[in-house]
Write a protein that holds these residues in place. Structure first.
Motif, mmCIF file in Angstrom:
data_model
loop_
_atom_site.group_PDB
_atom_site.id
_atom_site.type_symbol
_atom_site.label_atom_id
_atom_site.label_comp_id
_atom_site.label_asym_id
_atom_site.label_seq_id
_atom_site.Cartn_x
_atom_site.Cartn_y
_atom_site.Cartn_z
ATOM 1 N N LEU A 73 3.012 -1.495 -1.064
ATOM 2 C CA LEU A 73 2.911 -2.348 0.170
ATOM 3 C C LEU A 73 2.577 -1.545 1.284
ATOM 4 C CD1 LEU A 73 3.153 -5.607 0.380
ATOM 5 C CD2 LEU A 73 5.667 -5.050 0.900
ATOM 6 N N SER A 74 3.013 -0.585 1.403
ATOM 7 C CA SER A 74 2.945 0.247 2.644
ATOM 8 C C SER A 74 1.425 0.606 2.997
ATOM 9 C CB SER A 74 3.514 1.695 2.515
ATOM 10 O OG SER A 74 3.008 2.149 1.733
ATOM 11 N N SER A 87 -5.627 -1.357 2.936
ATOM 12 C CA SER A 87 -6.369 -2.080 3.637
ATOM 13 C C SER A 87 -7.627 -1.399 4.598
ATOM 14 C CB SER A 87 -5.576 -2.895 4.661
ATOM 15 O OG SER A 87 -4.873 -3.764 4.005
ATOM 16 N N GLN A 95 1.234 -4.866 8.003
ATOM 17 C CA GLN A 95 1.684 -6.289 8.306
ATOM 18 C C GLN A 95 1.047 -6.816 9.370
ATOM 19 O OE1 GLN A 95 4.455 -7.973 6.220
ATOM 20 N NE2 GLN A 95 4.218 -6.439 4.787
ATOM 21 N N LYS A 138 5.488 -10.702 -1.191
ATOM 22 C CA LYS A 138 4.283 -10.534 -0.303
ATOM 23 C C LYS A 138 3.399 -9.627 -1.296
ATOM 24 C CE LYS A 138 6.384 -10.732 4.196
ATOM 25 N NZ LYS A 138 7.343 -11.569 3.799
ATOM 26 N N TYR A 145 -0.734 -1.671 3.109
ATOM 27 C CA TYR A 145 -1.371 -2.944 3.515
ATOM 28 C C TYR A 145 -0.462 -3.346 4.974
ATOM 29 C CZ TYR A 145 -3.242 -2.792 -1.217
ATOM 30 O OH TYR A 145 -3.767 -2.356 -2.388
ATOM 31 N N THR A 159 -1.131 -13.736 10.402
ATOM 32 C CA THR A 159 -2.205 -14.419 9.422
ATOM 33 C C THR A 159 -1.793 -15.993 9.203
ATOM 34 O OG1 THR A 159 -3.626 -14.484 7.792
ATOM 35 C CG2 THR A 159 -1.526 -13.563 7.411
ATOM 36 N N THR A 218 3.679 -13.492 9.441
ATOM 37 C CA THR A 218 3.339 -11.923 9.387
ATOM 38 C C THR A 218 3.269 -11.599 7.756
ATOM 39 O OG1 THR A 218 4.251 -11.324 11.553
ATOM 40 C CG2 THR A 218 3.854 -9.648 9.760
ATOM 41 N N TRP A 219 2.210 -11.243 7.430
ATOM 42 C CA TRP A 219 1.867 -10.888 5.996
ATOM 43 C C TRP A 219 0.932 -9.587 5.689
ATOM 44 C CZ3 TRP A 219 3.495 -13.761 1.826
ATOM 45 C CH2 TRP A 219 3.094 -13.384 0.643
ATOM 46 N N PRO A 220 1.080 -9.018 4.583
ATOM 47 C CA PRO A 220 0.280 -7.764 4.223
ATOM 48 C C PRO A 220 -1.129 -8.160 4.537
ATOM 49 C CG PRO A 220 1.842 -8.050 2.562
ATOM 50 C CD PRO A 220 1.992 -9.270 3.571
ATOM 51 N N PRO A 248 -0.939 -8.556 -1.411
ATOM 52 C CA PRO A 248 -2.195 -8.717 -0.776
ATOM 53 C C PRO A 248 -3.389 -9.366 -1.328
ATOM 54 C CG PRO A 248 -1.920 -6.552 -1.976
ATOM 55 C CD PRO A 248 -0.783 -7.331 -1.988
#
Length: 468
Positions: free
Chosen positions: A95-96, A72, A100, A165, A98, A103, A111-113, A167
């Protein structure tokens, strides 16, 4: 005389500030901040250093040709992110990468990436260029299908999109005066491609979205306009596997709590090559839609619908003063479709009987909170659909609602459709039809039921199209 001089000074001040900002604006290359662009290393921190340096100064951040692997990144106030031709930003498959953050996803605040590229609570931002932002989505698509395969036998189809989850490619959240486009290539998003949420004065002009490269990305919407206002989308070229150009406004109990409409939106001059519809309203309708116009859209054979209005009996909300016209459709299955009972396995969420409410993900609670019927039934009224030209369709028109929440004051006129069957119109009040030309392969005619004050049934003309 003094008053006149003060007036002139006040008039010149904004110009002076603009000139000053232009004189001091700089162009920063991410490569000077440590980015390699070799397609191997992680360039996230280096690019973010450049963006942080540019913030607030009207600076442009740009790239030398190359492939930049990133997680991100966050574009901040008064910044232009330039992604020129020959540059690819490609998402890291972890996932790490992006973080959390709060949103809204699919109508629920949670909470989301973060997205790959984020404009999060910022103003005066531009993202443009002929380069590519690539989510490298196959990893995320597989994670979704794997989870869904385990969830569906448990009756948890509704939870799949939230628990897997993934992105988004670009997020514009709680921001204003944002411009996106200029020939950007947006590829292989892990989830939604462009999500505009709680924002206003946003323009998307000149993007090509391709989410079917190397597979078919699930739920890879094109451009989602979510509880936002004063939005312009034009010159988009979209190939996705869900909604292409979509209006949203929250889901069920959480969407009704937030109660933020989407309004003052123009969508025009775009091509949809694959997707759920040329233009979609819903299914997240809870906050409502007002003053939306979509026109001059071309959709091809891998698009399921022309104009699609979809909701469910727990969504609530409304649609009013919606105008859709000048659609050019070839091979689109249903040119005009309205359903208020969309995808029940997804729309009607219930906790498993053996589930402990204290142990489930917190967003499962608003998803499964019952909505009273008087709040849950959506109401669409004052909708005008005209100048629809469609051929090689399956069903010409398919419109239905509920007896106690009818489709009111719809006007459908100047429509020419060649289809296998005519379809049906039910649960309406004061619908007006005029200059409807239907060429139907099986010789069927429109079926009408529960239509109060129907006008223009005699304005529907039928012909037979011979099977090719």
């Amino acid at each position: 005389m003094v008053r006149k001089v003060n007036f002139l000074l006040r008039g010149l001040l904004p110009l002076a500030l603009l000139v000053s900002a232009s004189l001091h604006a700089a162009t920063l290359r991410v490569n000077d901040f440590g980015a390699k662009g070799d397609g191997a290393g992680d360039d996230t921190k280096a690019i973010q250093r450049a963006l942080d340096k540019a913030a607030g100064h009207n600076d442009t951040v740009t790239f030398a040709p190359g492939t930049y692997r990133i997680g991100s990144i966050f574009v901040k106030n008064n910044t232009h992110l330039d992604i020129p031709k020959g540059v690819t930003l490609i998402g890291i498959q972890s996932l790490s990468a992006y973080p959390q953050m709060p949103t809204r996803v699919a109508g629920i605040e949670m909470t989301w990436p973060a997205a790959l590229v984020n404009v999060y609570k910022q103003q005066h931002v531009q993202i443009s260029g002929e380069g590519t932002i690539d989510g490298d989505g196959s990893y995320w698509w597989k994670s979704y299908w794997d989870l869904r395969a385990t969830y569906e036998p448990k009756g948890l189809r509704w939870a799949s999109d939230y628990d897997a989850k993934r992105p988004r490619l670009i997020q514009v959240f709680d921001s204003s005066d944002v411009k996106l486009g200029g020939g950007l290539q947006l590829h292989r998003s892990g989830f939604w491609t462009v999500h505009i949420c709680y924002s206003h004065d946003v323009t998307v002009d000149g993007v090509a979205i391709r989410n079917n490269i190397g597979g078919k990305g699930p739920s890879t919407d094109g451009i989602d306009i979510d509880s936002s206002h004063d939005i312009l989308v034009q010159h988009a070229d979209i190939d996705v596997n869900d909604d292409a150009l979509c209006l949203k406004a929250g889901r069920d109990s959480d969407g009704l709590r937030v109660n933020r409409p989407t309004y003052n939106v123009v969508i025009r001059d775009s091509v949809i090559r694959s997707g759920a519809a040329a233009v979609t309203f819903g299914s997240e309708t809870s906050g409502g839609f007002r003053n939306v116009e979509a026109y001059n859209l071309t959709a091809e054979k891998n698009v399921s619908n022309g104009v699609l209005i979809k909701s469910a009996r727990v969504r609530g909300g409304f649609g009013e003063n919606l105008r859709v016209h000048d659609l050019h459709l070839d091979g689109v299955k249903t040119p005009i479709k309205v359903t208020l009972n969309w995808n029940p396995a997804y729309s009607y969420a219930t906790l498993p009987k053996d589930a402990d409410p204290k142990a489930v993900p917190p967003y499962w609670i608003p998803l499964t909170t019952p909505v009273p019927p008087e709040k849950g039934l959506p109401h669409f009224h004052d909708v005008h659909i005209w100048n629809i030209d469609a051929k090689n369709a399956t069903t010409a028109i398919d419109m239905s609602a509920y007896p106690n929440t009818t489709l009111d004051n719809f006007v459908i006129d100047h429509v020419t459709i060649a289809a296998k069957s005519a379809g049906s119109i039910t649960n309406t009040r004061n619908i007006k039809l005029n200059d409807i030309q239907l060429k139907i392969e099986d010789g069927s005619v429109l079926k009408f039921a529960d239509n109060a004050e129907l006008q223009g049934q005699d304005k529907v003309q039928y012909g037979i199209t011979l099977k090719q």
